[in-house]
Design a protein around this motif. Structure first.
Motif, short mmCIF file in Angstrom:
data_model
loop_
_atom_site.label_atom_id
_atom_site.label_comp_id
_atom_site.label_asym_id
_atom_site.label_seq_id
_atom_site.Cartn_x
_atom_site.Cartn_y
_atom_site.Cartn_z
N GLY A 52 4.49 6.27 10.89
CA GLY A 52 5.61 5.33 10.89
C GLY A 52 5.22 3.87 10.95
O GLY A 52 6.10 3.01 10.91
N THR A 53 3.93 3.58 11.05
CA THR A 53 3.50 2.18 11.05
C THR A 53 3.15 1.70 9.65
O THR A 53 2.83 0.52 9.47
N LEU A 54 3.19 2.59 8.65
CA LEU A 54 2.83 2.22 7.28
C LEU A 54 4.04 1.71 6.51
O LEU A 54 5.13 2.30 6.58
N PRO A 55 3.87 0.64 5.74
CA PRO A 55 4.99 0.11 4.95
C PRO A 55 5.59 1.13 4.00
O PRO A 55 6.82 1.19 3.85
N SER A 56 4.75 1.96 3.36
CA SER A 56 5.26 2.95 2.41
C SER A 56 6.18 3.95 3.09
O SER A 56 7.22 4.35 2.54
N THR A 57 5.82 4.35 4.32
CA THR A 57 6.64 5.30 5.06
C THR A 57 7.99 4.69 5.42
O THR A 57 9.04 5.33 5.24
N ARG A 59 9.51 2.15 4.00
CA ARG A 59 10.32 1.91 2.79
C ARG A 59 11.01 3.19 2.36
O ARG A 59 12.19 3.20 1.97
N GLU A 60 10.27 4.31 2.40
CA GLU A 60 10.84 5.60 2.03
C GLU A 60 11.99 5.98 2.97
O GLU A 60 13.04 6.45 2.53
N ALA A 61 11.79 5.74 4.26
CA ALA A 61 12.81 6.11 5.24
C ALA A 61 14.04 5.22 5.16
O ALA A 61 15.17 5.68 5.31
N GLY A 62 13.80 3.95 4.89
CA GLY A 62 14.92 3.00 4.88
C GLY A 62 15.80 3.10 3.67
O GLY A 62 16.99 2.79 3.73
N GLY A 63 15.26 3.55 2.56
CA GLY A 63 16.06 3.65 1.35
C GLY A 63 16.38 2.30 0.77
O GLY A 63 15.67 1.31 0.98
N ASP A 64 17.49 2.23 0.05
CA ASP A 64 17.86 0.99 -0.65
C ASP A 64 18.37 -0.09 0.27
O ASP A 64 18.25 -1.28 -0.03
N ALA A 65 18.97 0.31 1.38
CA ALA A 65 19.55 -0.70 2.28
C ALA A 65 19.16 -0.39 3.72
O ALA A 65 19.99 0.03 4.53
N PRO A 66 17.88 -0.58 4.09
CA PRO A 66 17.45 -0.29 5.46
C PRO A 66 18.21 -1.16 6.45
O PRO A 66 18.49 -2.32 6.18
N ASN A 67 18.54 -0.59 7.58
CA ASN A 67 19.35 -1.32 8.54
C ASN A 67 18.65 -1.50 9.88
O ASN A 67 18.18 -2.57 10.21
N VAL A 68 18.53 -0.40 10.66
CA VAL A 68 17.96 -0.52 12.00
C VAL A 68 16.77 0.42 12.15
O VAL A 68 16.83 1.58 11.75
N ALA A 83 7.39 -2.16 14.53
CA ALA A 83 8.46 -3.16 14.48
C ALA A 83 8.10 -4.32 13.55
O ALA A 83 8.93 -4.79 12.77
N ILE A 84 6.85 -4.76 13.64
CA ILE A 84 6.40 -5.86 12.79
C ILE A 84 6.45 -5.46 11.32
O ILE A 84 6.95 -6.21 10.46
N VAL A 85 5.93 -4.27 11.02
CA VAL A 85 5.93 -3.79 9.63
C VAL A 85 7.36 -3.55 9.15
O VAL A 85 7.72 -3.90 8.03
N GLY A 86 8.19 -2.98 10.03
CA GLY A 86 9.58 -2.74 9.66
C GLY A 86 10.30 -4.02 9.31
O GLY A 86 11.07 -4.08 8.34
N ARG A 87 10.05 -5.05 10.08
CA ARG A 87 10.68 -6.34 9.79
C ARG A 87 10.21 -6.88 8.45
O ARG A 87 10.99 -7.43 7.67
N SER A 88 8.90 -6.69 8.17
CA SER A 88 8.33 -7.22 6.92
C SER A 88 8.86 -6.50 5.68
O SER A 88 8.89 -7.10 4.60
N VAL A 89 9.24 -5.22 5.82
CA VAL A 89 9.73 -4.49 4.64
C VAL A 89 11.25 -4.56 4.49
O VAL A 89 11.81 -3.95 3.60
N GLY A 90 11.91 -5.29 5.39
CA GLY A 90 13.32 -5.57 5.17
C GLY A 90 14.33 -4.99 6.13
O GLY A 90 15.54 -5.12 5.91
N PHE A 91 13.88 -4.34 7.20
CA PHE A 91 14.87 -3.84 8.17
C PHE A 91 15.57 -5.02 8.82
O PHE A 91 14.94 -6.00 9.21
N LYS A 92 16.89 -4.91 8.94
CA LYS A 92 17.67 -6.02 9.50
C LYS A 92 17.43 -6.16 11.00
O LYS A 92 17.56 -7.25 11.55
#
Length: 221
Positions: A52-57, A59-68, A83-92
């Motif tokens: 879960g710390t990988l950007p690819s993972t 992005r796959e989990a968040g789909g088109d509109a990642p939220n939380v 958390a840092i990676v999640g923020r970088s890939v677009g999680f709100k």
């Protein structure tokens, strides 16, 4: 809304279970396939066996509109990285769990405004209840330095309006629980015996808030 949870831990599974019950779209991530398989029959949600710390993972989990994104593994370091990676890939919004309170300053330096420190909040709540001899109360961690707590009314607050209750500084009354029903304070005309006052406070002020409520409640028996 989609909630992505990293960590098939007890807390991760509990959060997923509660969210699923509220018809929330949930995806659970863990590197341990056995942990996910053990929860597969109990949790009706998406599951990804990956890091879960990988950007690819993420992005796959968040789909088109990642939220939380909520990071609840047993590793503070992994949770912060996630958390840092999640923020970088677009999680709100990203919320890591931090067991070591001394790492809270690191989260602040990294501008991770939301984080959970459950052990610290629970310990503070226990001390407040033991030392102040307060009425039965409950508390749970929110994010950063905030705690969600409740206090069961005994005496003085009965027949008073919620707006008349003097909450300690750094605390705010947000709801009144009556039986199984949660109400906004504005929906309640007067407090009844057995009601629970639900409030948000600074974790560091939790003891002061509980002590003040207990003192005021006992003062007018």
């Amino acid at each position: 809304m989609r909630i992505v949870i990293v960590g098939a831990t007890e807390l991760g599974a509990t959060l997923a279970r509660r969210l699923i019950a509220e018809d929330t779209d949930v995806v659970l991530i863990d590197k341990d396939r056995a942990a996910l398989e053990a929860l597969a029959e109990d949790l009706d949600c998406g599951m990804i066996n990956a890091d879960g710390t990988l950007p690819s993972t993420l992005r796959e989990a968040g789909g088109d509109a990642p939220n939380v994104l909520v990071a609840l593994t047993h590793s503070d370091e992994d949770n912060i990285l996630c958390a840092i990676v999640g923020r970088s890939v677009g999680f709100k919004r990203v919320i890591p769990q931090i067991a070591a309170v001394e790492l809270a300053s690191i989260c602040e330096e990294l501008e991770l405004g939301d984080f959970i420190t459950p052990d610290e909040t629970i310990a503070t709540s226990l001390i407040a209840s033991i030392e102040d001899g307060s009425s039965p109360m409950r508390a749970s961690p929110l994010c950063g330095d905030l705690a969600l707590s409740s206090y069961e009314v005994k005496n003085a607050f009965v027949d008073r309006s919620p707006s008349d209750i003097d909450i300690a500084p750094d605390a705010e009354l947000i709801a009144v629980t009556r039986g199984e029903k949660d109400c906004f304070p504005c929906e309640i005309e007067t407090i009844e015996a057995g009601d629970r006052l639900v409030f948000v406070s600074k974790t560091r002020s939790l003891r002061e808030t509980i002590a003040k409520l207990s003192k005021d409640d006992e003062a007018e028996k």
